[in-house]
Design an enzyme around this catalytic site. Structure first.
Site, PDB file in Angstrom:
ATOM      1  N   GLU A 108       4.793   6.192   1.495  1.00  0.00           N
ATOM      2  CA  GLU A 108       3.674   5.331   1.896  1.00  0.00           C
ATOM      3  C   GLU A 108       2.347   5.836   1.336  1.00  0.00           C
ATOM      4  O   GLU A 108       1.522   5.054   0.866  1.00  0.00           O
ATOM      5  CB  GLU A 108       3.602   5.222   3.427  1.00  0.00           C
ATOM      6  CG  GLU A 108       4.626   4.289   4.035  1.00  0.00           C
ATOM      7  CD  GLU A 108       4.367   2.831   3.694  1.00  0.00           C
ATOM      8  OE1 GLU A 108       3.247   2.499   3.242  1.00  0.00           O
ATOM      9  OE2 GLU A 108       5.284   2.004   3.881  1.00  0.00           O
ATOM     10  N   GLU A 117       2.292   5.053  -2.382  1.00  0.00           N
ATOM     11  CA  GLU A 117       2.122   3.631  -2.661  1.00  0.00           C
ATOM     12  C   GLU A 117       0.685   3.176  -2.416  1.00  0.00           C
ATOM     13  O   GLU A 117       0.112   2.424  -3.218  1.00  0.00           O
ATOM     14  CB  GLU A 117       3.076   2.803  -1.806  1.00  0.00           C
ATOM     15  CG  GLU A 117       4.536   2.911  -2.222  1.00  0.00           C
ATOM     16  CD  GLU A 117       5.455   2.097  -1.336  1.00  0.00           C
ATOM     17  OE1 GLU A 117       6.664   2.032  -1.634  1.00  0.00           O
ATOM     18  OE2 GLU A 117       4.977   1.513  -0.326  1.00  0.00           O
ATOM     19  N   GLU A 118       0.089   3.614  -1.315  1.00  0.00           N
ATOM     20  CA  GLU A 118      -1.234   3.109  -0.946  1.00  0.00           C
ATOM     21  C   GLU A 118      -2.370   3.768  -1.712  1.00  0.00           C
ATOM     22  O   GLU A 118      -3.397   3.135  -1.965  1.00  0.00           O
ATOM     23  CB  GLU A 118      -1.451   3.285   0.569  1.00  0.00           C
ATOM     24  CG  GLU A 118      -0.540   2.400   1.407  1.00  0.00           C
ATOM     25  CD  GLU A 118      -0.922   2.405   2.871  1.00  0.00           C
ATOM     26  OE1 GLU A 118      -0.273   1.708   3.654  1.00  0.00           O
ATOM     27  OE2 GLU A 118      -1.892   3.113   3.254  1.00  0.00           O
TER      28      GLU A 118
END
Length: 350
Positions: free
Chosen positions: A214, A217-218
């Protein structure tokens, strides 16, 4: 008018034309020979699988006849039940008859739970399973799982998965800046609020790997998982499901941010004092506690839960067990010197 037989098959041969005659429905002449008679016989047999006759056929099979209907393909589960996995197309009326026969046979054998896994391509069979008493258990992108309980007792089948698993990431660099993002969607959209990277763990994904993914990805930041610091449970969070949210601390391995354009409005390394001063953080207890335990881990002696890979005694699969390894090691050392007659430390306040 649709010229179909009773079971929905497009041939008029089931209407009872006499050999040697050709009528408006297109019956074959006697001279068409053996092949024509055989085709008409097959169509008559298929028509017998209609709903008006399916029960009789099922009873015949259940009674031990070699008859017209076979049991549905299945495998035994580990709890005295069976799982029907439908993969090939099947005439709905024949499916209904086979299901009736199968349930009757399994009831005699003392089978309890029956599961049917229907791929989305066989959605036309759902109605016939429901008519036999099956209920929806759960659905995924490609299939629907239905369940049925054969004994005349309250069923003990496990319910569908009750929780969704989420992760939040506390990432701090050597300048005491935390990794923070602004989201393009959700309740915080357009409010200018900076928050920690968060997300949902994917099916089959471990919590530690989900947190690393996460963040990557962010924000584009590579990280190393350190510990689970805390977790929160809430209810009625997403389509009436409960939610488990794990707060994780990660060590940054890179520092140049590349935000995710589809979900993230902005991302930055933010001084922790500036992050903490946001009115949103002051009002939101969850974020306050995430910040508090994160700083306690960095500055003090707070110990979270680190993943330990363990083996199962029942399968070859391995899984992660999250534990406070540091304090366990300390406890193991002290237990060797502690007298067995002494009262355990955790009971001193009881």
């Amino acid at each position: 008018m649709d010229k179909r037989g009773e079971a929905g098959f497009p041939d008029a041969g089931v209407t009872g034309c006499r050999p040697g005659k050709r009528n408006k429905d297109g019956c074959k002449d006697e001279k068409d020979g053996h092949d024509g008679r055989r085709l008409r016989g097959e169509l008559r047999s298929r028509a017998m699988s209609s709903s008006t006759n399916s029960t009789a056929l099922a009873e015949s099979v259940a009674a031990g006849s070699s008859g017209d209907v076979e049991l549905l393909p299945f495998v035994n589960d580990k709890h005295g039940g069976v799982i029907i996995e439908m993969t090939a197309p099947m005439d709905p009326q024949l499916f209904s008859a086979s299901l009736k026969a199968s349930l009757s046979k399994w009831r005699e054998q003392g089978i309890r739970g029956v599961w049917i896994k229907l791929p989305i391509s066989l959605a036309n069979l759902i109605q016939y399973a429901v008519e036999e008493g099956f209920w929806y258990h759960h659905a995924e992108e490609t299939y629907l799982m239905l369940a049925y309980w054969l004994p005349a007792t309250t069923h003990t089948l496990p319910v569908n998965a009750t929780h969704r698993v989420g992760v939040g990431a506390f990432v701090m660099n050597d300048k005491r800046e935390v990794l923070a993002v602004q989201e393009k969607s959700g309740v915080l959209r357009g409010l200018g609020v900076w928050k920690f990277p968060t997300g949902v763990v994917e099916p089959g994904e471990d919590i530690n790997l989900g947190a690393v993914r996460e963040v990557k990805e962010e924000t584009g930041i590579d990280t190393e998982f350190v510990e689970v610091l805390a977790f929160r449970q809430s209810h009625k969070a997403f389509f009436d499901k409960s939610d488990l949210f794990f707060v994780c601390i990660l060590r940054p391995l890179s520092f140049d941010i590349t935000k995710q354009d589809s979900e993230i409005e902005a991302a930055q390394w933010m001084p922790v004092e500036e992050f903490a001063a946001q009115p949103f953080v002051q009002k939101h207890e969850l974020v306050k506690y995430i910040l508090e335990v994160g700083l306690a881990k960095v500055d003090k002696d707070y110990a979270g839960f680190s993943p330990i890979l363990i083996k199962s005694a029942f399968t070859d699969k391995k899984s992660f067990f999250y534990m406070n390894r540091r304090d366990l090691d300390k406890a193991s050392e002290s237990s060797s010197t502690q007298k067995k007659t002494e009262k355990p430390l955790f009971m001193e306040k009881l």
